[in-house]
Design an enzyme around this catalytic site. Structure first.
Site, mmCIF file in Angstrom:
data_model
loop_
_atom_site.group_PDB
_atom_site.id
_atom_site.type_symbol
_atom_site.label_atom_id
_atom_site.label_comp_id
_atom_site.label_asym_id
_atom_site.label_seq_id
_atom_site.Cartn_x
_atom_site.Cartn_y
_atom_site.Cartn_z
ATOM 1 N N LEU A 62 0.822 -1.215 0.000
ATOM 2 C CA LEU A 62 0.000 0.000 0.000
ATOM 3 C C LEU A 62 0.852 1.259 0.000
ATOM 4 O O LEU A 62 0.350 2.353 -0.244
ATOM 5 C CB LEU A 62 -0.934 0.007 1.217
ATOM 6 C CG LEU A 62 -2.026 -1.069 1.236
ATOM 7 C CD1 LEU A 62 -2.797 -1.016 2.551
ATOM 8 C CD2 LEU A 62 -2.977 -0.900 0.055
ATOM 9 N N GLY A 78 6.951 4.678 3.546
ATOM 10 C CA GLY A 78 7.340 6.002 4.012
ATOM 11 C C GLY A 78 8.736 5.979 4.598
ATOM 12 O O GLY A 78 9.487 5.015 4.423
ATOM 13 N N VAL A 130 3.640 -0.251 4.466
ATOM 14 C CA VAL A 130 2.286 -0.717 4.788
ATOM 15 C C VAL A 130 1.819 -1.662 3.692
ATOM 16 O O VAL A 130 1.996 -1.382 2.494
ATOM 17 C CB VAL A 130 1.304 0.467 4.929
ATOM 18 C CG1 VAL A 130 -0.089 -0.038 5.312
ATOM 19 C CG2 VAL A 130 1.806 1.463 5.972
ATOM 20 N N LYS A 169 1.420 -2.680 9.153
ATOM 21 C CA LYS A 169 2.463 -1.654 9.143
ATOM 22 C C LYS A 169 3.739 -2.256 9.714
ATOM 23 O O LYS A 169 3.769 -2.717 10.865
ATOM 24 C CB LYS A 169 2.033 -0.435 9.964
ATOM 25 C CG LYS A 169 3.001 0.739 9.856
ATOM 26 C CD LYS A 169 2.393 2.029 10.383
ATOM 27 C CE LYS A 169 3.328 3.206 10.165
ATOM 28 N NZ LYS A 169 2.729 4.491 10.627
ATOM 29 N N VAL A 185 -8.521 0.921 5.100
ATOM 30 C CA VAL A 185 -9.454 1.907 4.549
ATOM 31 C C VAL A 185 -9.446 1.780 3.035
ATOM 32 O O VAL A 185 -8.441 2.087 2.375
ATOM 33 C CB VAL A 185 -9.071 3.344 4.957
ATOM 34 C CG1 VAL A 185 -10.066 4.347 4.364
ATOM 35 C CG2 VAL A 185 -9.029 3.474 6.480
ATOM 36 N N ASP A 223 2.537 15.457 12.007
ATOM 37 C CA ASP A 223 2.839 15.228 10.585
ATOM 38 C C ASP A 223 1.549 15.164 9.760
ATOM 39 O O ASP A 223 1.368 14.264 8.938
ATOM 40 C CB ASP A 223 3.660 13.957 10.407
ATOM 41 C CG ASP A 223 4.338 13.891 9.040
ATOM 42 O OD1 ASP A 223 4.488 14.951 8.398
ATOM 43 O OD2 ASP A 223 4.710 12.785 8.612
ATOM 44 N N PRO A 236 -1.570 15.739 3.329
ATOM 45 C CA PRO A 236 -2.521 14.960 2.520
ATOM 46 C C PRO A 236 -2.188 13.478 2.411
ATOM 47 O O PRO A 236 -3.097 12.648 2.356
ATOM 48 C CB PRO A 236 -2.462 15.661 1.159
ATOM 49 C CG PRO A 236 -2.138 17.082 1.495
ATOM 50 C CD PRO A 236 -1.167 16.992 2.640
ATOM 51 N N ASN A 296 -1.139 11.557 4.626
ATOM 52 C CA ASN A 296 -1.444 10.854 5.870
ATOM 53 C C ASN A 296 -2.930 10.889 6.233
ATOM 54 O O ASN A 296 -3.295 10.558 7.369
ATOM 55 C CB ASN A 296 -0.622 11.437 7.019
ATOM 56 C CG ASN A 296 0.848 11.066 6.914
ATOM 57 O OD1 ASN A 296 1.198 10.117 6.208
ATOM 58 N ND2 ASN A 296 1.706 11.802 7.582
ATOM 59 N N ASP A 337 -1.175 7.492 10.253
ATOM 60 C CA ASP A 337 0.269 7.671 10.442
ATOM 61 C C ASP A 337 0.602 8.559 11.639
ATOM 62 O O ASP A 337 0.986 9.720 11.492
ATOM 63 C CB ASP A 337 0.922 8.216 9.174
ATOM 64 C CG ASP A 337 2.419 7.940 9.166
ATOM 65 O OD1 ASP A 337 2.974 7.602 10.240
ATOM 66 O OD2 ASP A 337 3.049 8.053 8.097
#
Length: 292
Positions: A20, A23, A28, A43, A90, A133, A136, A138, A151
């Site tokens: 997914l 970072g 993820v 994660k 999600v 943090d 957009p 996150n 996140d």
């Protein structure tokens, strides 16, 4: 060291289906809990050599949060020496993906999304958690239109400190005090203002490829008002955004609740005179057009 999982790989009862995203601190994966046939997100922190207490910091923090607009944690596990935690999956897209496609959103829609973000972040603040943090990438938007903040990897627990000292985050969304190692709840409010600015103008108020120059621009505190970039942004919303992004903390909305109240009043207000005049002009034009 970064851990790479592959499609079909088994981690205990979880079957990896797809990646997914990755970072700075974790990757993820979409997976299926084979015992209950449920899709989840796994994660996996890149650095696995930390002690267990350190690895459990984020999932323990998330376990304090139960909110419809926050991506929930379902557990933390270790399989074959690999630590990971299990998150709500999600189905949808991030705000970042949405904005890459749409460029800018109608201001009414943007405000409704931001109200959900305010509700989520305000709740996190009530649990003494500072996100640090918000951006957009996150925030997820579900297929049902629900904004879901995720996140919390660099979030800070504010139980014993007036501000978060570590300078960590994403520079274009960081406030002046955040750069100075004095992030407070109003620093998250500032970040929400930057996101709203971006949603209605298709650009960031402060940006440079050099993070140090971004900091200098933010410290100066001079940005182009949203209405200059997009004349369709109403003056009242323009002023709300600029106050949310005020350089000095005391000039900003002090809480997500204050910002949400201002936006709610804006959304619920009657049409301004100019808007009403424009509507009347269009109606008269239609009435004067001869029917065929």
């Amino acid at each position: 060291m970064s851990q790479v999982l592959f499609k079909g790989q088994q981690l205990g009862k979880y079957e990896v289906i797809d990646s997914l995203g990755t970072g700075g601190f974790a990757s993820v994966y979409l997976a299926r809990d084979q015992w209950i046939n449920k899709l989840v997100a796994l994660k996996v922190p890149h650095y696995q050599n930390y002690d267990l207490d350190h690895l459990l910091k984020e999932p323990r923090m998330l376990a304090r949060l139960t909110h419809p607009n926050i991506i929930g944690v379902m557990g933390a596990e270790k399989e074959g020496g690999l630590f990971f935690f299990v998150m709500e999956y999600v189905e949808g897209e991030s705000f970042e993906t949405l904005l890459e496609r749409e460029k800018m959103l109608p201001h009414g829609l943007a405000c409704r999304y931001i109200l959900q973000v305010c509700d989520a972040v305000g709740y996190a603040h009530s649990q003494m958690i500072l996100h640090r943090d918000l951006r957009p990438a996150n925030i997820m938007l579900s297929k049902t239109g629900a904004a879901k903040v995720g996140d919390f990897g660099v979030a800070a627990l504010m139980e014993k400190t007036p501000y978060a000292k570590t300078i960590i985050g994403t520079p274009p969304y960081m406030s002046a005090e955040h750069f100075q190692g004095k992030a407070v709840y109003a620093s998250d409010v500032y970040s929400i203002g930057i996101i709203l600015y971006e949603m209605v103008t298709a650009q960031l108020p402060y940006y440079d490829v050099n993070p140090a120059k971004i900091e200098a621009l933010i410290m100066e505190g001079k940005c182009t008002p949203p209405r200059i970039h997009n004349k369709d942004v109403p003056r009242e919303l323009n002023n709300i955004i600029l106050r949310t992004m005020a350089r000095e903390v005391q000039n900003r909305y002090q809480s997500c609740a204050e910002l949400a109240e201002a936006i709610s009043l804006f959304i619920g207000k009657p049409l301004e005179k100019k808007e009403m005049a424009d509507i009347k002009t269009r109606i008269r034009a239609r009435e004067q057009t001869p029917s065929l």
